[in-house]
Design a protein around this motif. Sequence first.
Motif, PDB file in Angstrom:
ATOM      1  N   UNK A   1      -0.621  14.239  -5.730  1.00 36.35           N
ATOM      2  CA  UNK A   1      -1.605  14.116  -4.668  1.00 36.35           C
ATOM      3  C   UNK A   1      -1.531  12.508  -4.018  1.00 36.35           C
ATOM      4  N   UNK A   2      -1.302  11.620  -4.845  1.00 42.91           N
ATOM      5  CA  UNK A   2      -1.403  10.310  -4.325  1.00 42.91           C
ATOM      6  C   UNK A   2       0.061   9.980  -3.447  1.00 42.91           C
ATOM      7  N   UNK A   3       1.180  10.268  -4.216  1.00 47.83           N
ATOM      8  CA  UNK A   3       2.543   9.904  -3.611  1.00 47.83           C
ATOM      9  C   UNK A   3       2.549  10.291  -2.211  1.00 47.83           C
ATOM     10  N   UNK A   4       2.361  11.676  -1.606  1.00 44.91           N
ATOM     11  CA  UNK A   4       2.487  12.261  -0.478  1.00 44.91           C
ATOM     12  C   UNK A   4       1.771  11.509   0.659  1.00 44.91           C
ATOM     13  N   UNK A   5       0.487  11.018  -0.059  1.00 44.24           N
ATOM     14  CA  UNK A   5      -0.722  10.244   0.658  1.00 44.24           C
ATOM     15  C   UNK A   5      -0.185   8.970   0.912  1.00 44.24           C
ATOM     16  N   UNK A   6       0.345   8.269  -0.099  1.00 46.87           N
ATOM     17  CA  UNK A   6       1.029   6.755  -0.067  1.00 46.87           C
ATOM     18  C   UNK A   6       2.299   6.963   1.269  1.00 46.87           C
ATOM     19  N   UNK A   7       3.030   8.096   1.103  1.00 43.57           N
ATOM     20  CA  UNK A   7       4.032   8.120   2.204  1.00 43.57           C
ATOM     21  C   UNK A   7       3.607   8.350   3.494  1.00 43.57           C
ATOM     22  N   UNK A   8       2.414   9.002   3.907  1.00 40.09           N
ATOM     23  CA  UNK A   8       1.668   9.450   4.974  1.00 40.09           C
ATOM     24  C   UNK A   8       1.130   7.992   5.611  1.00 40.09           C
ATOM     25  N   UNK A   9       0.358   7.201   4.471  1.00 39.52           N
ATOM     26  CA  UNK A   9       0.125   6.052   4.976  1.00 39.52           C
ATOM     27  C   UNK A   9       1.226   4.934   5.523  1.00 39.52           C
TER      28      UNK A   9
ATOM     29  N   UNK B   1       0.860   3.643   9.105  1.00 36.73           N
ATOM     30  CA  UNK B   1       0.555   2.039   8.995  1.00 36.73           C
ATOM     31  C   UNK B   1       1.494   1.412   8.328  1.00 36.73           C
ATOM     32  N   UNK B   2       1.021   0.165   8.008  1.00 37.07           N
ATOM     33  CA  UNK B   2       1.955  -0.557   7.205  1.00 37.07           C
ATOM     34  C   UNK B   2       1.828  -0.476   5.493  1.00 37.07           C
ATOM     35  N   UNK B   3       2.369  -1.148   4.762  1.00 37.54           N
ATOM     36  CA  UNK B   3       2.265  -1.020   3.207  1.00 37.54           C
ATOM     37  C   UNK B   3       1.136  -1.797   2.921  1.00 37.54           C
ATOM     38  N   UNK B   4       0.666  -2.937   3.726  1.00 37.75           N
ATOM     39  CA  UNK B   4      -0.578  -3.682   3.204  1.00 37.75           C
ATOM     40  C   UNK B   4      -1.658  -2.769   3.494  1.00 37.75           C
TER      41      UNK B   4
END
Length: 403
Positions: A149-157, A161-164
């Motif tokens: 669940x989290x990895x695709x969400x992180x990829x979308x962010x 947006x930026x990594x920060x």
Amino acid sequence: MSIFRFPLLVWLGIGILIISLGIRQSFGIFMMPITDTFQSGREFFSLAIALQNLLFGLFQPFVGMAADRFGAKRIITMGGVAYAFGLYLTSIATGTGVLYISMGVLIGLGLSATSYVIVLGAVAKVVPAEHTAKAFGLTAAMGSFGMFAVIPGAQSLLANYDWQTAMQVFAMFCTLMIAFAVFMKTANPSSSASGQAEQEQTLKEAMAEAFRHPGYWLIHAGFFVCGFQVMFIATHLPSYIADKGLPGNTAAMALAYVGIFNIFGSYFWGLMGDRFNKRYVMTSLYMMRSVVLTLFITVPLTTNTATIFGAAIGFCWLGTVPLTSGLVRQIFGPRYMSTLYGLVFFTHQIGSFIGAWVGGRVFDYYGSYEPIWWTTVVLALAAALIHLPINDKPVTRPTLQSA
């Protein structure tokens, strides 16, 4: 026992693991944007993640002792605060030195207090011994849903947006772990169903007993290999795939498949651990890893093969957790499981430290990940053999048994 009849504590623990491990397993896709921001080589980020994993393990025995003494609720709350602060501090860092404190020390402490050792230690005190591996397998399996669940969400962010910003969103999610911990009611060790002999045993006696047991050290050695493999793959697979010229979302999809198939794999290996000898099940798991890794290295890398690899390695990704923790519980009992499994987990994290750091070191030196990939194959074969001679019978305590 049906999984639906497990105590509420098991399901709260699953929620905590989804957040804690989901965020942790996503750090690999942050390597390239963070190193681009600070204009540094990959060894810098690899060392920060390696330090995180080393401290994750170093803190673990002490956090486990605290959980055995004060209960999991307080420890998880403390860990959620440290985790959130570490993520936020990472997001506002202006120099590489800060990341060693934020991603290394603070997140390492947060992970040690919110992951398997503490949650499984609490579960062991409320689930009957004959259903332990299944309960551990379910907890590990559903906890792995966070990776999916989290990895695709992180990829979308990262795409929008930026990594920060992504790090700050993760910091807010950590507050949910604190909320879940508030409702956890852990069993009092003195009132557990473990027997008088175990109740009367002191922590010092339990540790001395474990250190004298040859099988305990073989369990350590096997879990070292597991840590080396999974952290090397989680940290460096995205960069390895990018180096081969594949699209950026291929790595995210491969890691997501690791997460989703780990859900099925962890529960499957846990069930096998309840039905068959855990030593032989563990040997089978590591043999499967060696085959999967060999095929991945030798077959041409494409989007399809990367995805298939994610699914295959995911099926045997954290199946070691219910089996290893189940062996510790089976041999030594539940009373001091958080401490004894915490020590084993420290060895796992030494392997994680070496896998994450040496992966970057090898790449910067050779310009290739090939040597370290073949090292993972050899280690998998060694781990398969290590578990065979373990004496997994419950220890006897003659002086207390006579009472």
